[in-house]
Design a protein around this motif. Structure first.
Motif, PDB file in Angstrom:
ATOM      1  N   SER A  60       0.828  -1.198   0.000  1.00 29.42           N
ATOM      2  CA  SER A  60       0.000   0.000   0.000  1.00 29.42           C
ATOM      3  C   SER A  60       0.868   1.255   0.000  1.00 29.42           C
ATOM      4  CB  SER A  60      -0.871  -0.039   1.256  1.00 29.42           C
ATOM      5  OG  SER A  60      -1.865   0.922   1.186  1.00 29.42           O
ATOM      6  N   GLU A  61       0.528   2.189  -0.875  1.00 29.30           N
ATOM      7  CA  GLU A  61       1.254   3.468  -0.931  1.00 29.30           C
ATOM      8  C   GLU A  61       0.224   4.596  -0.889  1.00 29.30           C
ATOM      9  OE1 GLU A  61       3.674   5.838  -4.282  1.00 29.30           O
ATOM     10  OE2 GLU A  61       4.521   3.870  -3.867  1.00 29.30           O
ATOM     11  N   VAL A  62       0.450   5.567  -0.013  1.00 28.29           N
ATOM     12  CA  VAL A  62      -0.513   6.661   0.172  1.00 28.29           C
ATOM     13  C   VAL A  62       0.194   7.992  -0.056  1.00 28.29           C
ATOM     14  CG1 VAL A  62      -2.031   7.815   1.832  1.00 28.29           C
ATOM     15  CG2 VAL A  62      -1.840   5.327   1.853  1.00 28.29           C
ATOM     16  N   ARG A  63      -0.389   8.836  -0.892  1.00 32.63           N
ATOM     17  CA  ARG A  63       0.155  10.186  -1.104  1.00 32.63           C
ATOM     18  C   ARG A  63      -0.340  11.088   0.017  1.00 32.63           C
ATOM     19  NH1 ARG A  63       2.344  10.500  -6.349  1.00 32.63           N
ATOM     20  NH2 ARG A  63       2.965  12.652  -6.011  1.00 32.63           N
ATOM     21  N   ILE A  64       0.560  11.899   0.530  1.00 32.81           N
ATOM     22  CA  ILE A  64       0.195  12.780   1.640  1.00 32.81           C
ATOM     23  C   ILE A  64       0.976  14.082   1.513  1.00 32.81           C
ATOM     24  CG2 ILE A  64       1.914  11.905   3.282  1.00 32.81           C
ATOM     25  CD1 ILE A  64      -0.403  11.857   5.369  1.00 32.81           C
TER      26      ILE A  64
ATOM     27  N   THR B  21      -3.043   1.057   7.988  1.00 36.86           N
ATOM     28  CA  THR B  21      -2.428  -0.040   7.226  1.00 36.86           C
ATOM     29  C   THR B  21      -1.040  -0.295   7.786  1.00 36.86           C
ATOM     30  OG1 THR B  21      -3.601   0.657   5.241  1.00 36.86           O
ATOM     31  CG2 THR B  21      -1.717  -0.799   4.921  1.00 36.86           C
ATOM     32  N   PRO B  22      -0.739  -1.525   8.247  1.00 42.97           N
ATOM     33  CA  PRO B  22       0.600  -1.804   8.781  1.00 42.97           C
ATOM     34  C   PRO B  22       1.671  -1.598   7.715  1.00 42.97           C
ATOM     35  CG  PRO B  22      -0.928  -3.616   9.243  1.00 42.97           C
ATOM     36  CD  PRO B  22      -1.612  -2.684   8.292  1.00 42.97           C
ATOM     37  N   ASN B  23       2.806  -1.008   8.102  1.00 40.79           N
ATOM     38  CA  ASN B  23       3.952  -0.803   7.213  1.00 40.79           C
ATOM     39  C   ASN B  23       3.578  -0.077   5.919  1.00 40.79           C
ATOM     40  OD1 ASN B  23       5.841  -2.122   8.930  1.00 40.79           O
ATOM     41  ND2 ASN B  23       5.018  -4.077   8.251  1.00 40.79           N
ATOM     42  N   VAL B  24       2.702   0.923   6.042  1.00 37.18           N
ATOM     43  CA  VAL B  24       2.282   1.679   4.862  1.00 37.18           C
ATOM     44  C   VAL B  24       3.440   2.536   4.352  1.00 37.18           C
ATOM     45  CG1 VAL B  24       1.401   3.661   6.194  1.00 37.18           C
ATOM     46  CG2 VAL B  24       0.427   3.157   3.938  1.00 37.18           C
ATOM     47  N   LEU B  25       3.559   2.640   3.026  1.00 42.11           N
ATOM     48  CA  LEU B  25       4.533   3.555   2.419  1.00 42.11           C
ATOM     49  C   LEU B  25       3.836   4.874   2.163  1.00 42.11           C
ATOM     50  CD1 LEU B  25       6.539   1.590  -0.299  1.00 42.11           C
ATOM     51  CD2 LEU B  25       7.434   2.657   1.747  1.00 42.11           C
ATOM     52  N   LEU B  26       4.497   5.966   2.532  1.00 40.54           N
ATOM     53  CA  LEU B  26       3.937   7.293   2.288  1.00 40.54           C
ATOM     54  C   LEU B  26       4.726   7.977   1.178  1.00 40.54           C
ATOM     55  CD1 LEU B  26       3.470   8.527   5.979  1.00 40.54           C
ATOM     56  CD2 LEU B  26       1.777   7.441   4.505  1.00 40.54           C
ATOM     57  N   ARG B  27       4.013   8.554   0.221  1.00 37.59           N
ATOM     58  CA  ARG B  27       4.633   9.355  -0.840  1.00 37.59           C
ATOM     59  C   ARG B  27       4.355  10.802  -0.472  1.00 37.59           C
ATOM     60  NH1 ARG B  27       8.004   8.170  -5.000  1.00 37.59           N
ATOM     61  NH2 ARG B  27       6.883   6.240  -5.393  1.00 37.59           N
ATOM     62  N   LEU B  28       5.411  11.518  -0.047  1.00 38.88           N
ATOM     63  CA  LEU B  28       5.230  12.884   0.448  1.00 38.88           C
ATOM     64  C   LEU B  28       5.262  13.894  -0.691  1.00 38.88           C
ATOM     65  CD1 LEU B  28       7.548  12.834   3.598  1.00 38.88           C
ATOM     66  CD2 LEU B  28       5.124  12.266   3.444  1.00 38.88           C
TER      67      LEU B  28
ATOM     68  N   GLY C 165       5.544  17.875  -1.583  1.00 41.14           N
ATOM     69  CA  GLY C 165       5.988  19.118  -0.965  1.00 41.14           C
ATOM     70  C   GLY C 165       7.334  19.002  -0.261  1.00 41.14           C
ATOM     71  N   VAL C 166       8.065  17.883  -0.457  1.00 45.98           N
ATOM     72  CA  VAL C 166       9.386  17.717   0.155  1.00 45.98           C
ATOM     73  C   VAL C 166      10.455  17.952  -0.902  1.00 45.98           C
ATOM     74  CG1 VAL C 166      10.944  16.065   1.261  1.00 45.98           C
ATOM     75  CG2 VAL C 166       8.540  16.090   1.863  1.00 45.98           C
ATOM     76  N   GLU C 167      11.432  18.803  -0.569  1.00 45.32           N
ATOM     77  CA  GLU C 167      12.508  19.096  -1.522  1.00 45.32           C
ATOM     78  C   GLU C 167      13.484  17.937  -1.597  1.00 45.32           C
ATOM     79  OE1 GLU C 167      14.431  22.698  -0.437  1.00 45.32           O
ATOM     80  OE2 GLU C 167      12.591  23.884  -0.495  1.00 45.32           O
ATOM     81  N   GLY C 168      14.166  17.817  -2.731  1.00 39.27           N
ATOM     82  CA  GLY C 168      15.251  16.852  -2.869  1.00 39.27           C
ATOM     83  C   GLY C 168      14.835  15.505  -3.418  1.00 39.27           C
ATOM     84  N   GLY C 169      13.555  15.292  -3.636  1.00 41.52           N
ATOM     85  CA  GLY C 169      13.122  14.042  -4.247  1.00 41.52           C
ATOM     86  C   GLY C 169      13.064  12.848  -3.305  1.00 41.52           C
ATOM     87  N   ASP C 170      13.523  13.002  -2.038  1.00 41.78           N
ATOM     88  CA  ASP C 170      13.439  11.890  -1.085  1.00 41.78           C
ATOM     89  C   ASP C 170      12.040  11.867  -0.493  1.00 41.78           C
ATOM     90  OD1 ASP C 170      16.077  11.193  -1.446  1.00 41.78           O
ATOM     91  OD2 ASP C 170      16.770  12.524   0.140  1.00 41.78           O
ATOM     92  N   ASN C 171      11.079  11.417  -1.292  1.00 39.28           N
ATOM     93  CA  ASN C 171       9.696  11.567  -0.818  1.00 39.28           C
ATOM     94  C   ASN C 171       8.981  10.246  -0.562  1.00 39.28           C
ATOM     95  OD1 ASN C 171       9.447  10.811  -3.448  1.00 39.28           O
ATOM     96  ND2 ASN C 171       7.978  12.388  -4.013  1.00 39.28           N
ATOM     97  N   LEU C 172       9.689   9.111  -0.671  1.00 35.60           N
ATOM     98  CA  LEU C 172       9.077   7.823  -0.353  1.00 35.60           C
ATOM     99  C   LEU C 172       9.578   7.421   1.031  1.00 35.60           C
ATOM    100  CD1 LEU C 172       7.206   5.702  -1.593  1.00 35.60           C
ATOM    101  CD2 LEU C 172       9.235   4.488  -2.387  1.00 35.60           C
ATOM    102  N   VAL C 173       8.648   7.300   1.996  1.00 32.01           N
ATOM    103  CA  VAL C 173       9.058   7.090   3.383  1.00 32.01           C
ATOM    104  C   VAL C 173       8.238   5.986   4.039  1.00 32.01           C
ATOM    105  CG1 VAL C 173       9.822   9.481   3.674  1.00 32.01           C
ATOM    106  CG2 VAL C 173       7.489   8.848   4.316  1.00 32.01           C
ATOM    107  N   LEU C 174       8.823   5.410   5.102  1.00 28.19           N
ATOM    108  CA  LEU C 174       8.188   4.367   5.890  1.00 28.19           C
ATOM    109  C   LEU C 174       8.099   4.858   7.330  1.00 28.19           C
ATOM    110  CD1 LEU C 174       7.326   1.317   5.679  1.00 28.19           C
ATOM    111  CD2 LEU C 174       9.659   0.771   6.363  1.00 28.19           C
ATOM    112  N   PRO C 175       6.898   4.903   7.931  1.00 30.77           N
ATOM    113  CA  PRO C 175       6.805   5.309   9.339  1.00 30.77           C
ATOM    114  C   PRO C 175       7.544   4.299  10.226  1.00 30.77           C
ATOM    115  CG  PRO C 175       4.646   5.331   8.282  1.00 30.77           C
ATOM    116  CD  PRO C 175       5.584   4.651   7.345  1.00 30.77           C
TER     117      PRO C 175
END
Length: 198
Positions: free
Chosen positions: A2-6, A55-62, A64-74
């Motif tokens: 699961s990937e969620v844009r935020i 959702t357990p272990n959801v991937l977030l696509r951020l 508004g974040v500079e630098g392109g590092d926008n795929l994150v795991l809580p």
């Protein structure tokens, strides 16, 4: 997976007062770290984040974040102990193809043999998995297992691409013998017959 844009916003104010103001505005303070970069402070919309974290272990696509590092795991979620609202989140930057360490749920299926009692020793195990293909969980079938049977983490059939990070000897499931009513009554009778210590 699961990937969620935020939507994310940079955070310029720090400290407890700033964090309280952000939470009053419906935002959650967060820290973005990983890949040798300096930690970056952001805020995320509280309601959207709360829904995503269901959702357990959801991937977030951020966005508004500079630098392109926008795929994150809580990785660490702090909640208010009484009201349950989100107070702070640590987010790990991940890349496609990179392996990350996560905990996944162990679900028991099937019925043990008559006379056996199921004890689930671990409800989660730690695995290494590709960041964009994190499994939701693993199933363990106990159908027909008899008293004395054990299943360790190393016995689990992990989803494709996942590697076990938990100790393979760690017990996940044990089957104990069911106590009969005669055994219980016998023990109580013995205790009643024993003289009281003075």
């Amino acid at each position: 997976m699961s990937e969620v844009r935020i939507a994310a916003e940079p955070r310029t104010e720090f400290g407890k007062g700033a964090a309280r103001r952000a939470r009053r505005a419906g935002k959650v303070p967060a820290v973005l770290y990983g890949h040798g970069t300096d930690p970056r402070h952001i805020t995320l919309p509280g309601h959207d984040l709360m829904l995503a974290l269901k959702t357990p272990n959801v991937l977030l696509r951020l966005d508004g974040v500079e630098g392109g590092d926008n795929l994150v795991l809580p990785k660490s979620v702090q909640r208010d102990a009484i009201k349950g609202f989100l107070e702070h989140v640590d987010l790990l930057v991940v890349k496609k193809g990179e392996k990350v360490s996560v905990e996944i749920w162990v679900t028991v299926t099937g019925e043990v043999a008559h006379g056996g009692v199921l004890n689930q020793e671990l409800v989660q195990i730690e695995v290494l998995a590709e960041a964009t293909h994190i499994p939701q969980g693993v199933e363990v079938d106990v159908t027909g297992l008899e008293a004395g049977a054990q299943i360790s983490a190393g016995d689990l059939k992990l989803p494709e691409g996942a590697e076990l990070a938990t100790d393979p000897e760690a017990l996940v499931v044990t089957i104990a013998a069911e106590r009969t009513s005669e055994e219980g009554a016998g023990e109580e009778g013995e205790a009643a017959a024993a003289p009281a210590a003075e």
